[in-house]
Design an enzyme around this catalytic site. Structure first.
Site, PDB file in Angstrom:
ATOM      1  N   HIS A 166      61.924  52.791  49.583  1.00 52.09           N
ATOM      2  CA  HIS A 166      61.806  51.904  50.564  1.00 52.09           C
ATOM      3  C   HIS A 166      60.757  52.269  51.517  1.00 52.09           C
ATOM      4  CE1 HIS A 166      65.957  50.637  49.462  1.00 52.09           C
ATOM      5  NE2 HIS A 166      66.127  51.942  49.450  1.00 52.09           N
ATOM      6  N   SER A 287      32.513  47.829  58.458  1.00 53.36           N
ATOM      7  CA  SER A 287      32.610  46.540  59.382  1.00 53.36           C
ATOM      8  C   SER A 287      31.261  46.551  59.934  1.00 53.36           C
ATOM      9  CB  SER A 287      33.781  47.032  60.404  1.00 53.36           C
ATOM     10  OG  SER A 287      33.711  46.095  61.415  1.00 53.36           O
ATOM     11  N   LYS A 293      34.529  52.160  61.180  1.00 53.56           N
ATOM     12  CA  LYS A 293      35.424  51.629  60.007  1.00 53.56           C
ATOM     13  C   LYS A 293      34.901  52.052  58.516  1.00 53.56           C
ATOM     14  CE  LYS A 293      38.570  49.315  59.848  1.00 53.56           C
ATOM     15  NZ  LYS A 293      38.940  47.836  60.388  1.00 53.56           N
ATOM     16  N   ASN A 295      36.348  50.876  54.995  1.00 52.04           N
ATOM     17  CA  ASN A 295      37.386  50.081  54.411  1.00 52.04           C
ATOM     18  C   ASN A 295      37.679  50.136  52.991  1.00 52.04           C
ATOM     19  OD1 ASN A 295      37.977  49.088  57.187  1.00 52.04           O
ATOM     20  ND2 ASN A 295      36.463  47.403  56.837  1.00 52.04           N
ATOM     21  N   GLU A 300      41.660  46.579  47.800  1.00 50.14           N
ATOM     22  CA  GLU A 300      42.144  45.441  48.505  1.00 50.14           C
ATOM     23  C   GLU A 300      41.783  44.184  47.692  1.00 50.14           C
ATOM     24  OE1 GLU A 300      41.392  45.103  52.588  1.00 50.14           O
ATOM     25  OE2 GLU A 300      41.252  47.175  52.633  1.00 50.14           O
ATOM     26  N   LYS A 335      39.988  27.709  28.167  1.00 47.71           N
ATOM     27  CA  LYS A 335      38.975  28.500  28.034  1.00 47.71           C
ATOM     28  C   LYS A 335      38.724  29.304  29.279  1.00 47.71           C
ATOM     29  CE  LYS A 335      37.460  26.254  24.205  1.00 47.71           C
ATOM     30  NZ  LYS A 335      38.556  25.681  24.367  1.00 47.71           N
TER      31      LYS A 335
HETATM   32  N1  ARG Z   1      35.665  21.532  22.938  1.00 42.93           N
HETATM   33  C1  ARG Z   1      36.676  21.427  22.320  1.00 42.93           C
HETATM   34  C2  ARG Z   1      37.984  22.160  22.727  1.00 42.93           C
HETATM   35  O1  ARG Z   1      37.558  23.245  23.219  1.00 42.93           O
HETATM   36  C3  ARG Z   1      36.429  21.534  20.874  1.00 42.93           C
HETATM   37  C4  ARG Z   1      37.782  20.766  20.049  1.00 42.93           C
HETATM   38  C5  ARG Z   1      37.284  19.296  19.830  1.00 42.93           C
HETATM   39  N2  ARG Z   1      38.132  18.570  19.155  1.00 42.93           N
HETATM   40  C6  ARG Z   1      38.564  17.200  19.343  1.00 42.93           C
HETATM   41  N3  ARG Z   1      39.185  16.725  18.424  1.00 42.93           N
HETATM   42  N4  ARG Z   1      37.672  16.542  20.230  1.00 42.93           N
HETATM   43  O2  ARG Z   1      38.900  22.152  22.396  1.00 42.93           O
END
Ligand code: ARG
Length: 467
Positions: A166, A287, A293, A295, A300, A335
Protein backbone atom coordinates in the site's frame (compact mmCIF):
# COMPACT_ATOMS: atom_id res chain seq x y z
CA UNK A 1 -12.42 -1.88 -77.51
CA UNK A 2 -15.42 -0.42 -75.67
CA UNK A 3 -15.67 3.21 -74.61
CA UNK A 4 -15.18 2.21 -71.00
CA UNK A 5 -11.93 0.35 -71.45
CA UNK A 6 -10.53 3.30 -73.36
CA UNK A 7 -10.29 5.12 -70.05
CA UNK A 8 -7.95 2.40 -68.80
CA UNK A 9 -4.58 4.00 -69.53
CA UNK A 10 -5.00 6.13 -66.37
CA UNK A 11 -5.35 3.11 -64.17
CA UNK A 12 -2.30 0.86 -64.00
CA UNK A 13 -3.26 -1.21 -61.01
CA UNK A 14 -2.29 -4.89 -61.32
CA UNK A 15 -5.95 -5.81 -61.03
CA UNK A 16 -7.30 -3.05 -63.29
CA UNK A 17 -8.38 -5.46 -66.05
CA UNK A 18 -12.01 -5.75 -64.99
CA UNK A 19 -12.48 -2.07 -64.10
CA UNK A 20 -14.22 0.47 -66.24
CA UNK A 21 -12.58 3.57 -64.77
CA UNK A 22 -9.50 4.38 -62.78
CA UNK A 23 -9.83 4.33 -59.06
CA UNK A 24 -10.71 7.61 -57.37
CA UNK A 25 -7.56 9.40 -56.27
CA UNK A 26 -8.66 9.67 -52.67
CA UNK A 27 -9.63 6.02 -52.64
CA UNK A 28 -6.23 5.13 -54.00
CA UNK A 29 -4.52 6.94 -51.17
CA UNK A 30 -7.02 5.51 -48.68
CA UNK A 31 -6.57 1.90 -49.70
CA UNK A 32 -2.83 1.94 -50.39
CA UNK A 33 -0.57 0.56 -47.69
CA UNK A 34 2.83 1.14 -49.25
CA UNK A 35 3.50 4.12 -46.98
CA UNK A 36 3.88 1.73 -44.04
CA UNK A 37 4.19 -1.79 -45.41
CA UNK A 38 7.32 -0.99 -47.40
CA UNK A 39 8.98 -1.90 -44.17
CA UNK A 40 8.29 -5.53 -45.05
CA UNK A 41 10.24 -5.27 -48.31
CA UNK A 42 13.22 -7.49 -47.51
CA UNK A 43 11.00 -10.14 -45.98
CA UNK A 44 8.76 -9.94 -49.05
CA UNK A 45 11.76 -10.61 -51.27
CA UNK A 46 12.82 -13.55 -49.12
CA UNK A 47 9.34 -15.04 -49.27
CA UNK A 48 9.16 -14.54 -53.03
CA UNK A 49 12.54 -16.19 -53.60
CA UNK A 50 11.51 -19.23 -51.59
CA UNK A 51 8.24 -19.39 -53.51
CA UNK A 52 10.00 -19.09 -56.88
CA UNK A 53 12.52 -21.81 -56.00
CA UNK A 54 9.71 -24.13 -55.05
CA UNK A 55 7.82 -23.34 -58.29
CA UNK A 56 10.93 -24.22 -60.26
CA UNK A 57 11.56 -27.39 -58.25
CA UNK A 58 7.97 -28.45 -58.94
CA UNK A 59 8.35 -27.55 -62.64
CA UNK A 60 5.63 -24.90 -62.45
CA UNK A 61 8.09 -22.32 -63.80
CA UNK A 62 11.29 -22.97 -65.74
CA UNK A 63 14.83 -22.90 -64.38
CA UNK A 64 15.50 -19.99 -66.66
CA UNK A 65 12.58 -18.01 -65.19
CA UNK A 66 13.90 -18.74 -61.73
CA UNK A 67 17.35 -17.46 -62.66
CA UNK A 68 15.82 -14.25 -64.04
CA UNK A 69 13.74 -13.82 -60.87
CA UNK A 70 16.77 -14.39 -58.64
CA UNK A 71 18.87 -11.93 -60.55
CA UNK A 72 16.10 -9.31 -60.55
CA UNK A 73 15.62 -9.77 -56.81
CA UNK A 74 19.33 -9.23 -56.22
CA UNK A 75 19.08 -5.88 -57.96
CA UNK A 76 15.93 -5.03 -55.99
CA UNK A 77 17.60 -5.89 -52.68
CA UNK A 78 20.53 -3.65 -53.57
CA UNK A 79 18.12 -0.84 -54.46
CA UNK A 80 16.20 -1.32 -51.22
CA UNK A 81 19.34 -1.25 -49.11
CA UNK A 82 20.81 1.80 -50.78
CA UNK A 83 17.50 3.67 -50.64
CA UNK A 84 17.34 3.89 -54.43
CA UNK A 85 14.19 1.77 -54.79
CA UNK A 86 11.38 3.90 -56.22
CA UNK A 87 8.12 3.39 -54.37
CA UNK A 88 4.87 4.29 -56.03
CA UNK A 89 1.52 4.87 -54.38
CA UNK A 90 -0.14 3.72 -57.54
CA UNK A 91 1.30 0.24 -57.05
CA UNK A 92 -0.62 0.19 -53.77
CA UNK A 93 1.50 -1.95 -51.48
CA UNK A 94 4.93 -3.43 -50.94
CA UNK A 95 4.06 -6.62 -52.82
CA UNK A 96 2.90 -4.97 -56.03
CA UNK A 97 5.71 -2.41 -55.93
CA UNK A 98 8.31 -5.16 -55.83
CA UNK A 99 6.53 -7.29 -58.40
CA UNK A 100 6.30 -4.35 -60.77
CA UNK A 101 10.01 -3.61 -60.42
CA UNK A 102 10.84 -7.29 -60.88
CA UNK A 103 8.84 -7.39 -64.08
CA UNK A 104 10.68 -4.32 -65.34
CA UNK A 105 13.96 -6.13 -64.61
CA UNK A 106 13.09 -9.71 -65.51
CA UNK A 107 10.26 -9.42 -68.04
CA UNK A 108 7.81 -12.32 -68.26
CA UNK A 109 9.65 -14.27 -65.56
CA UNK A 110 8.65 -11.49 -63.16
CA UNK A 111 5.03 -11.87 -64.24
CA UNK A 112 5.19 -15.60 -63.52
CA UNK A 113 6.27 -15.16 -59.89
CA UNK A 114 2.70 -14.71 -58.70
CA UNK A 115 1.68 -18.16 -59.99
CA UNK A 116 0.09 -20.32 -57.26
CA UNK A 117 0.13 -17.41 -54.85
CA UNK A 118 -2.04 -14.50 -53.76
CA UNK A 119 -1.21 -11.33 -51.91
CA UNK A 120 -3.32 -12.82 -49.14
CA UNK A 121 -0.95 -15.66 -48.31
CA UNK A 122 1.99 -13.46 -49.30
CA UNK A 123 1.28 -10.69 -46.79
CA UNK A 124 0.53 -13.17 -44.00
CA UNK A 125 3.92 -14.77 -44.71
CA UNK A 126 5.75 -11.43 -44.78
CA UNK A 127 4.28 -10.29 -41.48
CA UNK A 128 5.17 -13.59 -39.81
CA UNK A 129 8.74 -13.46 -41.10
CA UNK A 130 9.09 -9.86 -39.97
CA UNK A 131 7.56 -10.51 -36.56
CA UNK A 132 9.79 -13.53 -35.99
CA UNK A 133 12.86 -11.31 -36.41
CA UNK A 134 11.32 -8.66 -34.19
CA UNK A 135 10.62 -11.21 -31.45
CA UNK A 136 14.24 -12.36 -31.54
CA UNK A 137 15.50 -8.78 -31.32
CA UNK A 138 13.18 -7.93 -28.44
CA UNK A 139 14.15 -11.08 -26.55
CA UNK A 140 17.79 -10.01 -26.79
CA UNK A 141 16.92 -6.54 -25.52
CA UNK A 142 15.08 -8.12 -22.60
CA UNK A 143 18.22 -10.11 -21.80
CA UNK A 144 20.24 -6.88 -21.83
CA UNK A 145 17.82 -5.23 -19.41
CA UNK A 146 17.81 -8.34 -17.21
CA UNK A 147 21.61 -8.29 -17.17
CA UNK A 148 21.63 -4.68 -15.99
CA UNK A 149 19.14 -5.58 -13.25
CA UNK A 150 21.30 -8.54 -12.20
CA UNK A 151 24.48 -6.45 -12.01
CA UNK A 152 22.77 -3.85 -9.87
CA UNK A 153 21.08 -6.51 -7.72
CA UNK A 154 24.41 -8.21 -7.11
CA UNK A 155 25.99 -4.98 -5.92
CA UNK A 156 23.04 -4.34 -3.62
CA UNK A 157 22.26 -7.85 -2.40
CA UNK A 158 22.77 -6.59 1.15
CA UNK A 159 21.55 -2.99 0.81
CA UNK A 160 18.57 -2.57 3.07
CA UNK A 161 15.50 -0.65 1.99
CA UNK A 162 11.92 -0.52 3.19
CA UNK A 163 9.66 -2.99 1.43
CA UNK A 164 6.21 -1.51 0.85
CA UNK A 165 2.64 -2.66 0.75
CA UNK A 166 0.00 0.00 0.00
CA UNK A 167 3.07 2.22 -0.44
CA UNK A 168 3.42 2.15 3.38
CA UNK A 169 6.60 0.83 4.97
CA UNK A 170 5.94 -2.86 5.56
CA UNK A 171 9.09 -4.93 6.20
CA UNK A 172 12.77 -4.52 5.40
CA UNK A 173 13.98 -6.02 2.14
CA UNK A 174 17.20 -5.63 0.25
CA UNK A 175 17.38 -3.46 -2.83
CA UNK A 176 18.84 -6.44 -4.66
CA UNK A 177 15.78 -8.51 -3.78
CA UNK A 178 13.51 -5.74 -5.00
CA UNK A 179 15.35 -5.55 -8.33
CA UNK A 180 15.22 -9.31 -8.73
CA UNK A 181 11.42 -9.08 -8.66
CA UNK A 182 11.67 -7.21 -11.97
CA UNK A 183 14.15 -9.75 -13.25
CA UNK A 184 11.49 -12.41 -12.70
CA UNK A 185 8.81 -10.38 -14.51
CA UNK A 186 11.04 -9.95 -17.54
CA UNK A 187 11.97 -13.65 -17.44
CA UNK A 188 8.28 -14.54 -17.77
CA UNK A 189 7.98 -11.98 -20.55
CA UNK A 190 10.71 -13.77 -22.47
CA UNK A 191 8.92 -17.08 -21.95
CA UNK A 192 5.76 -15.55 -23.34
CA UNK A 193 7.60 -14.28 -26.41
CA UNK A 194 9.21 -17.67 -26.98
CA UNK A 195 5.82 -19.33 -26.74
CA UNK A 196 4.20 -16.81 -29.07
CA UNK A 197 7.04 -17.32 -31.54
CA UNK A 198 6.02 -20.98 -31.98
CA UNK A 199 2.66 -19.95 -33.39
CA UNK A 200 4.11 -17.08 -35.42
CA UNK A 201 6.52 -19.50 -37.06
CA UNK A 202 4.10 -21.30 -39.41
CA UNK A 203 3.93 -20.83 -43.15
CA UNK A 204 0.76 -19.44 -44.77
CA UNK A 205 2.06 -19.61 -48.39
CA UNK A 206 0.21 -22.19 -50.40
CA UNK A 207 -3.13 -21.03 -49.05
CA UNK A 208 -3.22 -18.65 -52.05
CA UNK A 209 -6.28 -16.38 -51.95
CA UNK A 210 -8.22 -18.59 -49.54
CA UNK A 211 -8.86 -22.05 -50.97
CA UNK A 212 -5.40 -23.28 -51.86
CA UNK A 213 -4.15 -23.71 -55.41
CA UNK A 214 -4.49 -26.19 -58.27
CA UNK A 215 -0.73 -26.18 -59.01
CA UNK A 216 1.41 -29.06 -57.74
CA UNK A 217 3.19 -27.11 -55.01
CA UNK A 218 5.47 -28.20 -52.17
CA UNK A 219 4.63 -26.14 -49.10
CA UNK A 220 7.04 -28.06 -46.86
CA UNK A 221 9.91 -27.05 -49.09
CA UNK A 222 9.01 -23.36 -48.77
CA UNK A 223 8.61 -23.76 -45.01
CA UNK A 224 12.06 -25.31 -44.70
CA UNK A 225 13.68 -22.67 -46.87
CA UNK A 226 12.16 -19.86 -44.78
CA UNK A 227 12.92 -21.50 -41.45
CA UNK A 228 9.27 -22.07 -40.49
CA UNK A 229 8.52 -24.94 -38.12
CA UNK A 230 5.67 -26.11 -40.33
CA UNK A 231 2.79 -25.01 -42.54
CA UNK A 232 -0.57 -23.52 -41.53
CA UNK A 233 -2.92 -26.47 -41.68
CA UNK A 234 -5.99 -24.73 -43.12
CA UNK A 235 -5.91 -22.35 -46.07
CA UNK A 236 -8.86 -20.21 -44.92
CA UNK A 237 -7.34 -19.78 -41.47
CA UNK A 238 -3.87 -19.15 -42.90
CA UNK A 239 -4.86 -16.04 -44.85
CA UNK A 240 -7.36 -14.57 -42.44
CA UNK A 241 -6.43 -14.82 -38.78
CA UNK A 242 -4.02 -12.43 -37.16
CA UNK A 243 -4.09 -14.02 -33.72
CA UNK A 244 -0.31 -14.44 -33.84
CA UNK A 245 0.05 -10.65 -34.03
CA UNK A 246 -2.54 -10.16 -31.30
CA UNK A 247 -0.69 -12.61 -29.08
CA UNK A 248 2.51 -10.74 -29.66
CA UNK A 249 0.83 -7.44 -28.77
CA UNK A 250 -0.49 -9.01 -25.58
CA UNK A 251 3.05 -10.06 -24.65
CA UNK A 252 4.29 -6.59 -25.64
CA UNK A 253 1.63 -4.89 -23.52
CA UNK A 254 2.68 -6.98 -20.53
CA UNK A 255 6.34 -6.12 -21.02
CA UNK A 256 5.44 -2.45 -21.14
CA UNK A 257 3.26 -2.90 -18.06
CA UNK A 258 6.28 -4.24 -16.21
CA UNK A 259 8.43 -1.41 -17.54
CA UNK A 260 5.74 1.00 -16.39
CA UNK A 261 5.73 -0.37 -12.84
CA UNK A 262 9.51 -0.05 -12.70
CA UNK A 263 9.22 3.46 -14.13
CA UNK A 264 6.75 4.50 -11.45
CA UNK A 265 9.21 3.31 -8.80
CA UNK A 266 12.13 5.10 -10.42
CA UNK A 267 10.10 8.31 -10.44
CA UNK A 268 9.23 7.89 -6.76
CA UNK A 269 12.76 6.91 -5.73
CA UNK A 270 14.18 9.92 -7.54
CA UNK A 271 11.86 12.32 -5.80
CA UNK A 272 13.66 14.19 -2.99
CA UNK A 273 11.01 12.82 -0.61
CA UNK A 274 12.59 9.38 -1.12
CA UNK A 275 16.01 10.24 -2.58
CA UNK A 276 16.82 6.52 -2.86
CA UNK A 277 18.47 6.78 -6.27
CA UNK A 278 19.95 9.18 -8.79
CA UNK A 279 19.63 8.71 -12.52
CA UNK A 280 22.55 9.89 -14.65
CA UNK A 281 21.96 13.35 -16.11
CA UNK A 282 21.90 11.96 -19.63
CA UNK A 283 18.59 10.24 -18.84
CA UNK A 284 16.97 13.31 -17.31
CA UNK A 285 15.84 16.68 -18.57
CA UNK A 286 15.49 20.10 -17.02
CA UNK A 287 12.68 22.58 -16.80
CA UNK A 288 12.52 25.66 -19.01
CA UNK A 289 11.29 27.76 -16.09
CA UNK A 290 12.48 26.13 -12.84
CA UNK A 291 16.28 26.13 -12.86
CA UNK A 292 16.60 23.61 -10.01
CA UNK A 293 14.65 20.81 -11.73
CA UNK A 294 16.03 17.48 -12.89
CA UNK A 295 13.11 15.47 -14.18
CA UNK A 296 12.90 11.69 -14.72
CA UNK A 297 11.44 12.13 -18.22
CA UNK A 298 12.54 8.74 -19.53
CA UNK A 299 10.66 6.64 -16.96
CA UNK A 300 7.68 8.98 -17.18
CA UNK A 301 7.57 8.66 -20.94
CA UNK A 302 7.91 4.88 -20.74
CA UNK A 303 5.00 4.82 -18.26
CA UNK A 304 3.01 6.82 -20.79
CA UNK A 305 4.02 4.67 -23.73
CA UNK A 306 2.80 1.55 -21.94
CA UNK A 307 -0.72 2.91 -22.50
CA UNK A 308 -0.06 3.23 -26.18
CA UNK A 309 1.08 -0.39 -26.53
CA UNK A 310 -1.86 -1.68 -24.48
CA UNK A 311 -4.01 0.37 -26.86
CA UNK A 312 -2.55 -1.42 -29.87
CA UNK A 313 -3.56 -4.75 -28.32
CA UNK A 314 -7.14 -3.49 -28.01
CA UNK A 315 -7.01 -2.14 -31.54
CA UNK A 316 -6.01 -5.48 -33.02
CA UNK A 317 -8.62 -7.37 -31.02
CA UNK A 318 -11.29 -5.01 -32.34
CA UNK A 319 -9.88 -5.30 -35.85
CA UNK A 320 -10.31 -9.07 -35.80
CA UNK A 321 -13.44 -9.69 -33.86
CA UNK A 322 -16.20 -9.49 -36.48
CA UNK A 323 -14.37 -10.56 -39.61
CA UNK A 324 -15.99 -13.40 -41.51
CA UNK A 325 -13.68 -15.95 -43.12
CA UNK A 326 -11.46 -15.57 -45.02
CA UNK A 327 -9.26 -12.54 -45.92
CA UNK A 328 -10.75 -9.06 -45.62
CA UNK A 329 -9.06 -5.76 -46.29
CA UNK A 330 -9.51 -4.93 -42.59
CA UNK A 331 -6.38 -6.98 -42.06
CA UNK A 332 -4.25 -4.36 -43.76
CA UNK A 333 -4.78 -2.37 -40.55
CA UNK A 334 -2.78 -4.90 -38.53
CA UNK A 335 0.55 -3.42 -39.54
CA UNK A 336 0.80 0.02 -38.02
CA UNK A 337 -0.13 -1.08 -34.48
CA UNK A 338 2.19 -4.05 -34.75
CA UNK A 339 5.10 -1.97 -36.07
CA UNK A 340 4.58 0.72 -33.48
CA UNK A 341 4.42 -1.85 -30.67
CA UNK A 342 7.73 -3.32 -31.78
CA UNK A 343 9.38 0.10 -32.22
CA UNK A 344 8.15 1.39 -28.88
CA UNK A 345 9.26 -1.75 -27.12
CA UNK A 346 12.68 -1.85 -28.77
CA UNK A 347 13.43 1.81 -28.01
CA UNK A 348 12.20 1.53 -24.45
CA UNK A 349 14.09 -1.66 -23.62
CA UNK A 350 17.35 -0.43 -25.15
CA UNK A 351 17.21 2.80 -23.15
CA UNK A 352 16.21 1.03 -19.95
CA UNK A 353 19.03 -1.51 -20.21
CA UNK A 354 21.55 1.34 -20.32
CA UNK A 355 19.75 3.56 -17.80
CA UNK A 356 19.34 0.85 -15.15
CA UNK A 357 23.06 0.11 -15.44
CA UNK A 358 23.71 3.75 -14.53
CA UNK A 359 21.48 3.96 -11.44
CA UNK A 360 23.32 5.34 -8.41
CA UNK A 361 22.00 4.24 -5.04
CA UNK A 362 21.87 6.27 -1.84
CA UNK A 363 22.09 3.37 0.59
CA UNK A 364 21.98 5.68 3.63
CA UNK A 365 18.67 7.18 2.53
CA UNK A 366 17.21 3.72 1.96
CA UNK A 367 18.37 2.56 5.38
CA UNK A 368 17.00 5.68 7.10
CA UNK A 369 13.60 5.11 5.48
CA UNK A 370 13.61 1.46 6.56
CA UNK A 371 14.48 2.49 10.11
CA UNK A 372 11.51 4.81 10.29
CA UNK A 373 8.30 2.91 9.78
CA UNK A 374 8.51 0.22 12.52
CA UNK A 375 9.55 -2.10 9.70
CA UNK A 376 10.52 -4.89 12.12
CA UNK A 377 7.17 -5.04 13.95
CA UNK A 378 6.33 -8.37 12.30
CA UNK A 379 9.70 -9.72 13.44
CA UNK A 380 8.84 -8.84 17.04
CA UNK A 381 5.48 -10.59 16.73
CA UNK A 382 7.15 -13.69 15.25
CA UNK A 383 9.69 -13.58 18.12
CA UNK A 384 6.88 -13.70 20.68
CA UNK A 385 5.16 -16.54 18.80
CA UNK A 386 8.39 -18.53 18.89
CA UNK A 387 8.38 -17.97 22.68
CA UNK A 388 4.91 -19.53 22.91
CA UNK A 389 2.43 -16.66 22.48
CA UNK A 390 -0.44 -17.27 19.99
CA UNK A 391 0.08 -15.10 16.88
CA UNK A 392 -3.05 -12.99 17.40
CA UNK A 393 -1.95 -12.09 20.95
CA UNK A 394 1.55 -11.34 19.74
CA UNK A 395 0.12 -9.06 17.02
CA UNK A 396 -1.88 -7.20 19.68
CA UNK A 397 1.11 -6.80 22.03
CA UNK A 398 3.33 -5.45 19.26
CA UNK A 399 0.60 -3.09 18.03
CA UNK A 400 0.55 -1.54 21.50
CA UNK A 401 4.33 -1.28 21.51
CA UNK A 402 4.17 0.49 18.11
CA UNK A 403 1.68 2.98 19.52
CA UNK A 404 3.98 3.69 22.44
CA UNK A 405 6.93 4.19 20.08
CA UNK A 406 4.82 6.56 17.97
CA UNK A 407 3.93 8.56 21.06
CA UNK A 408 7.61 8.86 21.89
CA UNK A 409 8.38 9.75 18.29
CA UNK A 410 10.82 6.89 17.80
CA UNK A 411 11.02 3.61 15.92
CA UNK A 412 9.94 0.39 17.59
CA UNK A 413 13.53 -0.83 17.48
CA UNK A 414 14.60 2.16 19.57
CA UNK A 415 12.53 1.18 22.63
CA UNK A 416 14.52 -0.19 25.56
CA UNK A 417 14.25 -3.68 27.03
CA UNK A 418 12.26 -2.57 30.06
CA UNK A 419 9.79 -0.72 27.88
CA UNK A 420 9.33 -3.67 25.53
CA UNK A 421 8.77 -6.01 28.49
CA UNK A 422 5.76 -3.93 29.50
CA UNK A 423 3.97 -5.31 26.45
CA UNK A 424 5.04 -8.89 27.01
CA UNK A 425 7.11 -10.51 29.75
CA UNK A 426 8.34 -12.98 27.10
CA UNK A 427 10.69 -10.31 25.70
CA UNK A 428 14.33 -11.04 26.57
CA UNK A 429 17.68 -9.40 25.82
CA UNK A 430 17.95 -11.46 22.60
CA UNK A 431 15.12 -9.36 21.11
CA UNK A 432 17.46 -6.73 19.70
CA UNK A 433 18.99 -9.20 17.31
CA UNK A 434 15.64 -9.61 15.57
CA UNK A 435 14.54 -5.98 15.91
CA UNK A 436 17.49 -4.80 13.86
CA UNK A 437 17.14 -4.38 10.10
CA UNK A 438 19.96 -6.84 9.43
CA UNK A 439 18.44 -9.38 11.83
CA UNK A 440 15.11 -9.14 10.07
CA UNK A 441 16.69 -9.57 6.64
CA UNK A 442 18.88 -12.49 7.66
CA UNK A 443 15.92 -14.36 9.19
CA UNK A 444 14.05 -14.55 5.85
CA UNK A 445 16.37 -17.28 4.76
CA UNK A 446 14.50 -19.55 2.36
CA UNK A 447 14.07 -19.89 -1.40
CA UNK A 448 12.51 -16.64 -2.63
CA UNK A 449 13.32 -14.79 0.62
CA UNK A 450 15.15 -11.50 1.06
CA UNK A 451 18.11 -12.71 3.20
CA UNK A 452 21.21 -11.31 1.48
CA UNK A 453 22.70 -14.75 1.00
CA UNK A 454 19.49 -15.88 -0.71
CA UNK A 455 19.55 -12.81 -2.95
CA UNK A 456 23.14 -13.59 -3.93
CA UNK A 457 22.14 -17.17 -4.70
CA UNK A 458 19.19 -15.95 -6.77
CA UNK A 459 21.48 -13.65 -8.75
CA UNK A 460 23.89 -16.49 -9.39
CA UNK A 461 21.17 -18.84 -10.56
CA UNK A 462 19.63 -16.14 -12.73
CA UNK A 463 22.94 -15.44 -14.39
CA UNK A 464 23.26 -19.09 -15.27
CA UNK A 465 19.71 -19.20 -16.67
CA UNK A 466 20.42 -16.19 -18.88
CA UNK A 467 23.29 -17.95 -20.61
N1 ARG B 1 -1.85 -4.76 -48.59
C1 ARG B 1 -2.66 -5.90 -48.31
C2 ARG B 1 -2.66 -6.18 -46.80
O1 ARG B 1 -1.86 -5.62 -46.12
C3 ARG B 1 -2.15 -7.08 -49.04
C4 ARG B 1 -3.21 -8.12 -49.30
C5 ARG B 1 -4.17 -7.59 -50.30
N2 ARG B 1 -5.13 -8.58 -50.64
C6 ARG B 1 -6.27 -8.26 -51.23
N3 ARG B 1 -7.09 -9.23 -51.46
N4 ARG B 1 -6.61 -7.03 -51.49
O2 ARG B 1 -3.42 -6.94 -46.29
Amino acid sequence: MSKNTQKKPHSRAAWSGRFAEPVDERVQAYTASVRFDKRLAEHDVRGSLAHARMLAACAVISRRDLAAIESGMRTILAELRSGRFKWSLEAEDVHLNIERRLTALAGDAGKRLHTARSRNDQVATDVRLWLRDAIDAISSLLVALQTSLLDLAERHAGTVMPGFTHLQVAQPVTFGHHLMAYFEMFARDRERLADCRKRVNRLPLGAAALAGTSYPIDREMVARELGFDGVCANSLDAVSDRDFAIEFCAAAALIMTHVSRLSEELVLWMSPRYAFIRLPDRYCTGSSIMPQKKNPDVPELARGKSGRVAGHLMGLLMLMKAQPLAYNKDNQEDKEPLFDSVDTLADTLAIFAAMVAGIEVDAAAMRAAAAEGHATATDLADYLVKKGLPFRDAHEAVARAVRAADQRGCDLAALGLAELRQFSPLVGADVFKILSLEGSLASRDHAGGTAPRRVRAAVKRARKDLK
